[in-house]
Enzyme design. Structure first.
Site, PDB file in Angstrom:
ATOM      1  N   LYS A 262      21.437   2.122  40.490  1.00 31.20           N
ATOM      2  CA  LYS A 262      21.932   3.301  39.841  1.00 31.20           C
ATOM      3  C   LYS A 262      21.548   3.482  38.211  1.00 31.20           C
ATOM      4  O   LYS A 262      21.644   2.637  37.687  1.00 31.20           O
ATOM      5  CB  LYS A 262      23.342   3.190  39.833  1.00 31.20           C
ATOM      6  CG  LYS A 262      24.304   4.280  39.078  1.00 31.20           C
ATOM      7  CD  LYS A 262      25.634   4.452  39.387  1.00 31.20           C
ATOM      8  CE  LYS A 262      26.257   3.159  39.044  1.00 31.20           C
ATOM      9  NZ  LYS A 262      27.922   3.323  39.356  1.00 31.20           N
TER      10      LYS A 262
ATOM     11  N   GLY B 224      21.505   9.054  46.027  1.00 32.25           N
ATOM     12  CA  GLY B 224      22.642   9.519  46.014  1.00 32.25           C
ATOM     13  C   GLY B 224      22.513  10.035  44.271  1.00 32.25           C
ATOM     14  O   GLY B 224      21.540   9.706  43.711  1.00 32.25           O
ATOM     15  N   VAL B 225      23.462  11.065  44.005  1.00 27.15           N
ATOM     16  CA  VAL B 225      23.647  11.625  43.047  1.00 27.15           C
ATOM     17  C   VAL B 225      25.125  11.495  42.160  1.00 27.15           C
ATOM     18  O   VAL B 225      25.940  11.926  43.191  1.00 27.15           O
ATOM     19  CB  VAL B 225      22.843  12.902  42.545  1.00 27.15           C
ATOM     20  CG1 VAL B 225      23.021  13.384  41.179  1.00 27.15           C
ATOM     21  CG2 VAL B 225      21.588  12.918  43.278  1.00 27.15           C
ATOM     22  N   GLY B 226      25.484  11.129  41.076  1.00 22.87           N
ATOM     23  CA  GLY B 226      26.855  11.185  40.609  1.00 22.87           C
ATOM     24  C   GLY B 226      26.589  11.553  38.932  1.00 22.87           C
ATOM     25  O   GLY B 226      25.783  12.012  38.494  1.00 22.87           O
TER      26      GLY B 226
ATOM     27  N   PHE C 270      27.079   9.359  36.783  1.00 26.64           N
ATOM     28  CA  PHE C 270      26.404   8.606  35.805  1.00 26.64           C
ATOM     29  C   PHE C 270      24.858   8.917  36.060  1.00 26.64           C
ATOM     30  O   PHE C 270      23.867   8.668  35.030  1.00 26.64           O
ATOM     31  CB  PHE C 270      26.636   7.131  36.569  1.00 26.64           C
ATOM     32  CG  PHE C 270      25.970   6.050  35.725  1.00 26.64           C
ATOM     33  CD1 PHE C 270      26.857   5.474  34.759  1.00 26.64           C
ATOM     34  CD2 PHE C 270      24.905   5.567  35.970  1.00 26.64           C
ATOM     35  CE1 PHE C 270      26.233   4.374  33.936  1.00 26.64           C
ATOM     36  CE2 PHE C 270      23.945   4.540  35.118  1.00 26.64           C
ATOM     37  CZ  PHE C 270      24.971   3.768  34.072  1.00 26.64           C
ATOM     38  N   GLY C 271      24.537   9.205  37.042  1.00 28.92           N
ATOM     39  CA  GLY C 271      23.039   9.625  37.213  1.00 28.92           C
ATOM     40  C   GLY C 271      22.620   9.413  38.640  1.00 28.92           C
ATOM     41  O   GLY C 271      23.356   9.338  39.606  1.00 28.92           O
ATOM     42  N   LYS C 272      21.254   9.306  39.095  1.00 26.88           N
ATOM     43  CA  LYS C 272      20.860   9.199  40.477  1.00 26.88           C
ATOM     44  C   LYS C 272      20.950   7.790  40.919  1.00 26.88           C
ATOM     45  O   LYS C 272      20.749   6.722  40.047  1.00 26.88           O
ATOM     46  CB  LYS C 272      19.452   9.576  40.503  1.00 26.88           C
ATOM     47  CG  LYS C 272      19.222  10.993  40.263  1.00 26.88           C
ATOM     48  CD  LYS C 272      17.906  11.627  40.468  1.00 26.88           C
ATOM     49  CE  LYS C 272      17.813  13.001  40.230  1.00 26.88           C
ATOM     50  NZ  LYS C 272      16.452  13.527  40.502  1.00 26.88           N
ATOM     51  N   VAL C 273      21.137   7.735  42.323  1.00 25.44           N
ATOM     52  CA  VAL C 273      21.076   5.966  42.672  1.00 25.44           C
ATOM     53  C   VAL C 273      19.726   6.073  43.545  1.00 25.44           C
ATOM     54  O   VAL C 273      19.572   7.104  44.369  1.00 25.44           O
ATOM     55  CB  VAL C 273      22.431   6.038  43.688  1.00 25.44           C
ATOM     56  CG1 VAL C 273      22.197   4.390  44.234  1.00 25.44           C
ATOM     57  CG2 VAL C 273      23.512   5.981  42.819  1.00 25.44           C
TER      58      VAL C 273
ATOM     59  N   ASP D 135      40.710   4.866  41.748  1.00 26.91           N
ATOM     60  CA  ASP D 135      39.960   5.839  42.415  1.00 26.91           C
ATOM     61  C   ASP D 135      39.348   5.495  43.723  1.00 26.91           C
ATOM     62  O   ASP D 135      38.430   5.475  44.178  1.00 26.91           O
ATOM     63  CB  ASP D 135      38.581   6.075  41.734  1.00 26.91           C
ATOM     64  CG  ASP D 135      37.994   7.511  42.003  1.00 26.91           C
ATOM     65  OD1 ASP D 135      38.554   8.244  42.262  1.00 26.91           O
ATOM     66  OD2 ASP D 135      36.855   7.460  41.561  1.00 26.91           O
TER      67      ASP D 135
END
Length: 877
Positions: A554, A532-534, A536-539, A650
């Protein structure tokens, strides 16, 4: 910037099949667009059925390759044109057919991903079109990260051509260049004309021969208008203005029938009719209006350029000149002293627009302000102001429209509100906290940008600032459905040192990992392990303890310095909470600029992955109910099982994670806020969350309560039932918002028409009805009218029992014969069961320390689901 979002907005337009190389796009008619899917070998259709042609016949490049993105962000509703790219390792030029003396819209689509061995983070390049610099040393990756967008579109309007053809040249500064899609649309020559220079009313700026870049295009007081619904077949997307309104004065929105709108003094391609059917005005109270402005703030505005501000008006309420007159301010300068829409247009329902040019310099801090205020000197009948639409265009300077890449550190504004969390004052421990977007440890789901949508775009950054506590930067189109992420440097050196601000209790409860251990766990952060990517950064998927434990790690982006406060918030929050339906934080790593959070690995990813858009499985109705019940238990614990109320802020389907047993766990606590006791009202705070899920009462009043989570959970329930995103602007306007559309269908008695087709004929409709009624109550306009999580749990358990009765039990007939008094008694037992199950699951929590009597603990089952089943189903004991 959203998606949404979540939703996805595709910037594009309807086009007929283009005859390659023989005919240039022409304005205002059928074959008026050329759409190229860069890197594609064949003609392909996007999610809206629009055709994208292969680009190979138009590009001249000796060293170009076709790339396939390794990861599809959840905000991408369609693979076309974003999952393929044309990669340039040397300078290259597209030669596009176009007619001389014709103006054109040029749109460039970028999705910064990894294409085989080409990582977009390494791509810095420039783009020129017919000698005009559009982008200089541009980083699509850096831009999208800074704006919390998954992908972006840059739109330009090229001045009438001196000769046939448009040449778009990509030149490499560092690494390589890439592009995912190119659109060319013929535009009317008279799209731009003379405009008044703000501050010098006797001077005008000629725009007819100017190259411009679109910065913003908003439907004020209205909702999103898709490119397919734009006027003149120009393929423009219009977004609503909520994200840009400054201060608490939102005004009121007005609407009118399309039939009353007339284009008298302007051509009908100026804006679609829907722009003029809606407007935002100040409201009915003249005293309030005279003491306030209706204000919008736009940032990401490059200094040392001139900007054309086009304001669209249509008065559908007043009939005479001077019934309302107002002053228009642009960057604190008077652009129009006494605007009179009826006086300008000549009558009610007649569309009009006015153009103004302003110069933005460095003292404006990259912002452009627009404000309206009643003009009492004109002695109007009503003290009011109004606006229907806004467009902002950057005008070229010295054959250039290029700006600087955004600096992440400029966007990471520290939010004082978040640093004063309630439990900090209780413990008197200095803890840095702030807003966040957390991915919560899930496989795949950690990528939760939400439904971002917008081609370009992405999702509604709440631009609202309150008492100077918050500032967001957005792209020329807003971002849908994304939570913001932010952080600040905490040392002069730029090292994070985030853990130095953690309480000793939090550090003591969490395992601390070295960065070497993190690299070993993820095989040196191998791309194959990215789940995953968000923001904050990559997971990454990883293993610790010599391969004995699977984890989700993460990792913050080392260059961005984002997420320091999110990092702290997540550790402080999750280290103090223990519940089977909350994601578990194992530990953290904090060495220099490297920050990692380590969670339990949730092998089945997010709830969203399993309910729509390429879902891995088709969940049964019983499975969906059990997942919703689990998530509700986690939220109920946050609201009532702790010493202080914890409001998640959220709640959405990407923040509900599933383990290998399909157990639901609530994740992403970066935006969470401790609130007052449930009986003490609300917490005043800036608006944060994901659009499509935001509580409208919280959005308007900035007063956060636990009922804000209830509203968001209501949207989740309808997502589960209908198997569609919370926001989907590709749908007709009335269907864009799932909450609005589901409520409409519920009231009309046609909800069955929009439920997931995979459920039809396989479920007990009484169970569906109970579920839908619960979701409807969650979406009540006023928080006081919404049920508590306890009531929601009761109703969901009831719906589950109805379904189980259909699957082969007696609960259905039992439910219909139970008396009202029995029902109330059962509710009380149910509340007690929830309370005790919450407490027993918080044994080492500082927030929820109180324990039930030891005898109760000994008798309570390990699985709190058993508590519910025994109470509700008479056969359970």
């Amino acid at each position: 910037m959203f998606t949404g979002s979540h939703i996805v907005l595709f910037l594009g337009f309807v086009s007929a099949l283009f005859s390659v190389g023989l005919q240039a796009p022409s304005p205002g008619g059928g074959s008026n667009s050329l759409m190229l899917g860069c890197g594609s070998d064949n003609e392909e259709k996007d999610g809206d059925g629009r055709k994208w042609l292969p680009d190979s016949k138009y590009v001249t490049a000796s060293n170009s390759v076709q790339g396939q993105a390794q990861y599809q962000d959840p905000s991408l509703n369609s693979e076309v044109p974003y999952m393929k790219a044309r990669i340039f390792t040397s300078n290259a030029t597209y030669k596009l057919p176009a007619k001389s003396k014709q103006r054109y819209f040029l749109r460039l689509h970028f999705y910064p991903s990894t294409y085989d061995s080409h990582n977009a983070e390494q791509a810095y390049f420039s783009v020129m079109a017919n000698g005009v610099t559009l982008l200089q040393n541009f980083s699509a990756s850096l831009t999208c990260k800074a704006l919390t967008q998954a992908y972006i579109v840059k739109e330009y309007s090229l001045a009438p051509l001196a000769k046939d053809g448009v040449e778009v040249t990509f030149s490499i500064n560092t690494g390589f260049a890439f592009v995912n899609g190119i659109e060319l649309v013929a535009a009317p020559d008279a799209l731009f004309d003379k405009a008044v220079l703000v501050g010098k009313a006797d001077e005008t700026i000629e725009g007819k021969d100017s190259n411009v870049q679109t910065m913003y295009r908003l439907n004020v007081g209205g909702s999103f208008i898709s490119p397919t619904n734009d006027s003149g077949s120009l393929g423009r997307a219009w977004y609503d203005d909520n994200a840009y309104i400054f201060g608490a004065n939102l005004g009121v929105t007005n609407g009118a029938d399309k039939k009353v709108i007339e284009y008298k003094d302007i051509p009908d391609y100026s804006a679609p009719v829907d722009i003029y059917t809606t407007a935002r005005s100040m409201g009915p109270d003249p005293n309030v209006n005279l003491n306030s402005n209706l204000t919008w703030v736009f940032n990401q505005v490059d200094p040392k350029y001139m900007y054309l501000v086009r304001l669209h008006f249509c008065d559908t309420a007043n009939t005479k000149p001077n019934q309302i007159a107002f002053t228009i301010y642009i960057n604190n300068q008077t652009a129009e002293a006494a605007a009179d829409v009826i006086g300008w247009s000549g009558g009610i329902g007649k569309a009009i627009y006015k153009d103004y040019v302003t110069i933005v310099n460095e003292k404006n801090n990259g912002e452009l302000w627009l404000a309206l205020h009643p003009n009492p000197e004109s002695k109007p009948q009503y003290y009011d102001a109004m606006l229907s639409g806004v467009e902002i265009f950057k005008l070229e300077t010295s054959k250039s429209l290029a700006g600087l890449n955004p600096k992440l550190s400029d966007m990471l504004q520290q939010d004082e509100e978040e640093q004063k969390r309630s439990f900090e004052s209780q413990t008197k421990t200095e803890k840095g906290t702030n807003k966040a977007q957390v991915i919560g440890g899930a496989a795949g789901g950690a990528a939760a940008f939400g439904i971002a949508a917008a081609l370009c775009i992405a999702v509604y950054q709440r631009k609202k600032r309150v008492q100077g506590t918050e500032s967001h930067t957005t792209s020329w189109l807003p971002l849908y459905g994304n939570s913001h992420t932010s952080g600040t440097k905490s040392t002069i050196s730029g090292k994070s040192n985030a853990s130095s601000h953690l309480s000793s209790a939090a550090q003591g409860r969490c395992r601390r990992f070295s960065f070497v251990e993190m690299k070993q766990a993820t095989k040196n952060f191998e791309e194959a392990n990215v789940i995953g990517v968000g923001g904050f950064g990559k997971v990454y998927k990883g293993v610790i303890d010599n391969g004995a434990t699977k984890v989700a790690i993460k990792r913050s982006n080392p260059q961005s310095e984002q997420g320091v406060h999110e990092f702290q918030t997540e550790i402080e929050m999750l280290s103090e909470l223990r519940h089977k339906h909350l994601v578990s934080l194992i530990g953290f790593c904090d060495e220099d600029n490297e920050m990692c959070l380590v969670y339990d690995y949730m092998s089945l990813g997010t709830l969203r992955e399993h309910i729509y858009k390429g879902n891995k499985t088709h969940l049964s109705w019983k499975q969906r109910l059990e997942i919703c019940i689990g998530a509700a238990k986690g939220l109920h614990y946050l609201h009532t099982g702790a010493r202080w109320t914890i409001i998640h802020r959220d709640v959405k389907t990407t923040n509900i994670l599933l383990d290998e047993n399909w157990e639901a766990k609530v994740s992403d606590f970066g935006l969470s806020k401790t609130g007052p006791d449930l009986n003490k009202g609300h917490v005043s705070t800036v608006v944060k969350g994901s659009f499509g899920y935001l509580d409208p009462e919280y959005f308007k009043r900035q007063q956060l309560t636990e009922k804000s989570d209830v509203y968001s959970f209501g949207v989740v329930l309808f997502e589960v039932l209908c198997a569609r995103p919370a926001l989907n602007p590709s749908l007709p306007k009335e269907q864009v918002s799932l909450a609005d559309w589901a409520l409409h269908c519920q009231k009309k008695g046609i909800l069955e028409d929009i439920i997931d087709p995979h459920l039809k004929g396989k479920v007990n409709m009484e169970s569906i009805k109970k579920f839908a009624d619960t979701a409807e109550k969650c979406l009540s306009d006023c928080g006081v009218d919404r049920p508590s999580l306890n009531d929601i749990l009761w109703n969901l358990e009831f719906a589950l029992q109805l379904q189980e009765g259909t699957d082969g039990g007696s609960s259905r007939s039992w439910s219909r014969t139970r008396s009202e008094s029995d029902d109330a008694s059962l509710r009380n037992q149910h509340m007690m069961a929830i309370h005790y199950s919450n407490l027993s699951l918080g044994s080492d929590s500082e927030i929820g320390e109180e324990q039930p009597p030891s005898s109760s603990n000994n008798e309570a089952p390990d699985n709190d689901s058993a508590v519910f089943s025994q109470i509700i189903n008479p056969t359970g004991r």
